[in-house]
Design a protein around this motif. Sequence first.
Motif, PDB file in Angstrom:
ATOM      1  N   GLN A  32       6.040  -6.612  10.157  1.00 27.45           N
ATOM      2  CA  GLN A  32       5.680  -6.913   8.766  1.00 27.45           C
ATOM      3  C   GLN A  32       4.176  -7.177   8.645  1.00 27.45           C
ATOM      4  O   GLN A  32       3.516  -6.657   7.753  1.00 27.45           O
ATOM      5  CB  GLN A  32       6.489  -8.117   8.278  1.00 27.45           C
ATOM      6  CG  GLN A  32       6.252  -8.461   6.815  1.00 27.45           C
ATOM      7  CD  GLN A  32       5.300  -9.620   6.665  1.00 27.45           C
ATOM      8  OE1 GLN A  32       5.437 -10.635   7.357  1.00 27.45           O
ATOM      9  NE2 GLN A  32       4.324  -9.493   5.788  1.00 27.45           N
TER      10      GLN A  32
ATOM     11  N   ARG B 179      10.335 -10.015   3.272  1.00 29.22           N
ATOM     12  CA  ARG B 179       9.532  -9.441   4.349  1.00 29.22           C
ATOM     13  C   ARG B 179      10.060  -8.062   4.742  1.00 29.22           C
ATOM     14  O   ARG B 179       9.294  -7.156   5.056  1.00 29.22           O
ATOM     15  CB  ARG B 179       9.519 -10.374   5.557  1.00 29.22           C
ATOM     16  CG  ARG B 179       8.683 -11.625   5.341  1.00 29.22           C
ATOM     17  CD  ARG B 179       8.588 -12.437   6.625  1.00 29.22           C
ATOM     18  NE  ARG B 179       8.010 -13.744   6.381  1.00 29.22           N
ATOM     19  CZ  ARG B 179       6.701 -14.020   6.431  1.00 29.22           C
ATOM     20  NH1 ARG B 179       5.849 -13.074   6.720  1.00 29.22           N
ATOM     21  NH2 ARG B 179       6.264 -15.226   6.192  1.00 29.22           N
TER      22      ARG B 179
ATOM     23  N   ILE C 272       8.072  -4.422   4.717  1.00 25.92           N
ATOM     24  CA  ILE C 272       8.106  -3.389   5.758  1.00 25.92           C
ATOM     25  C   ILE C 272       8.469  -2.043   5.135  1.00 25.92           C
ATOM     26  O   ILE C 272       7.855  -1.010   5.405  1.00 25.92           O
ATOM     27  CB  ILE C 272       9.108  -3.766   6.877  1.00 25.92           C
ATOM     28  CG1 ILE C 272       8.649  -5.053   7.573  1.00 25.92           C
ATOM     29  CG2 ILE C 272       9.263  -2.627   7.875  1.00 25.92           C
ATOM     30  CD1 ILE C 272       9.608  -5.570   8.621  1.00 25.92           C
TER      31      ILE C 272
END
Lengths: 329, 379
Positions: free
Chosen positions: A38, A167, A171
Amino acid sequence: MPGLHAGIRSVIHVLPNEAWTGLLFTALLIEQLLNGLQLGVMLFLMAAGLTLIFGVMGLINLAHGSLYMIGAFACATVAAATGSFWIGLIASLAAAAGVGAIIEVAVIRRLYDRDHLDQVLATFALILILSEGARWLFGSFPLYLDIPLLLQGAVPLPGGGQYQLYRLAIIGVGIAVAVGLYLLISRTRLGMRIRAGESDREMIGALGVDIGTLYTVVFALGAALAGLAGALVGALQSVQVGMGEPVLILAFVVIVIGGIGSIKGALVGAVIVGVVDTMGRFLLPSLLALTMPASQATTIGAALASMLIYVVMALILAFRPSGLFAAQA
Amino acid sequence: MNRILAASLLGLSLATSSLAHAEPVKIGVITTLSGGGAGLGIDMRDAFTLAIKQSGNKDVELVIEDDAQKPELAVQIAEKMIQGDKVDLMTGIIWSNLAMAVVPNTVAQDVIYLSPNAGPSALAGANCNPNYFNVAYQNDNFHEAMGQYANKDYKNAFILAPNYPAGKDALTGFKRYYKGSLAGEIYTQVGQTDYAAEIAQIRASGADSVYFFLPGGMGIAFMKQYAQSGVNIPVMGPGFSFSQDVLPAIGDAALGVKNSATWSKDLDNEANKEFVEAFKAEYKRLPSIYAAQSWDTANLILAALSKADVKDKDAFRAALKAADFQSVRGKFVFNNNNHPIQNIYVREVVKEDDGTLTNKIIATAFDDHKDAYAEKCSM
């Protein structure tokens, strides 16, 4: 892999906790890898614009971090006014791209023929102007920006862990942008011109391409990516003046590792930096605790972890002086 | 240059208009007015200037400079203020690493320094100095209070703080009174904004509570990320992590969190009521703890000025040490090492009727608390 697994397990075992099981550790490892990924894709959003601008126009843009900040402020302000994070996100893209285009036309355009020192000086001045401008407009106290309702909370991971949904979404956005940039550069006319601009600036001008417009578009594109990163991260952190500069330094490390001018290099470099930084912060203090008292190990481990990415950068440069995927000069 | 010119013109006009008028007192204020930590420094500056303004004392002249949270810059400004502006007193520094860079050298040149916030342990013990007054706290204090309070409910805490002098003092202070075991101890980078790796370790640690000291933007980032991580272990912190300057940016994630402080907006005494009202009226926001400490610093200086001449160092130091002023914290006395002896409270983050997040006192952790280093000080 069982050997490695046992090895790391023994390292982790020094933590004063009997509850460790192999499964739990696997979950922790997966979570930390995702954290590294991330951080990596977030850095990629920054580094992609930076490296594109350097590759096409030969410009070192220190003000890239300010565009990141502008994205975050635009998103926080618009989200607070409309109540929708998504409208804020669009505003962040528009604001960063718009400010980027204005900066390019007003200031940057005069710098292409100057040497790098002049560029560094002028773009550093831009940092100061944009930071104080943001402070003047929004004040010195951090703004509030929350994660959209849709992405609140955490999702279960294999192995019993949990991972923050937002998160994962970052990504996803990072991967989508990477694919999008790849298609843009390899499959479209604009991409063809960008590639041409990278290899021979004078020649594409001579072939009748409007090089001025091309530069503005590329600069605005890079700015928009930085603004997107700022808005996405703003919901996780605090939206405040000066938030861009620490990220800018990491983004420079990324493009130096990846090879200046290479988007592929930026992606690989960003993931390397993200994973190495996260894993270093997580594993180094525990590794050191094997050889010294725990309190010393945490302090020294923390100090070493903060240097780790620079050590990695130095090592990569020792073997590949122009980075992993150096673009043809 | 302009400032010096203006100051000398002012001095001249004062000299001609009234010979009986006292010489102006110059106070150098070095604080953080730009960058990530600016919110703290701005609260410090605003409360300080407001206190001077409200006192109506026209002899006080302020020289305010921004240190940008950089130790090397703070050192340069301090030199300039001492050598160039010839200030009588100095104050303002928020961060302990900057205080460590500036204070020892300043007090060695016989300039009195009053700390409105940072209280590194290195300046409280054997290296205490008659020219150094800490009006805020010794760094360990808030954390000691929370360590004491944690014993009530928790047995296995996970603790984290940034890797700088105040961070180390913080965890040392917490451990001094906390009796349970530690599930983990982490030092993070100063200015770090992503805590995913640390939160993952907290999740896996089996802790029953988390104690964190992360002032300014660091704490905002940590709390927001923690609230979204799916980790349900209760958190607690010193008042800095939940101070008025960061609460609006953390949002509801902070609701119900216990934190320790020497001051709170609802502390029941006259001086405090006046302070909160005056600050709100002037700046249209609630004061933070940094503002409260700075307000006290200004009033301590004003009280001492009314008793002694600032040029007579011995008399002025004695007047400061007497601490004869109305503190917004109620009782306020200096210990032998010029650090305060004061109560430390436990506060809880609550929401007011108009939706503002703020703190409310729920318990007293220590009465008349002294810091652990005072006995090593020979003063």
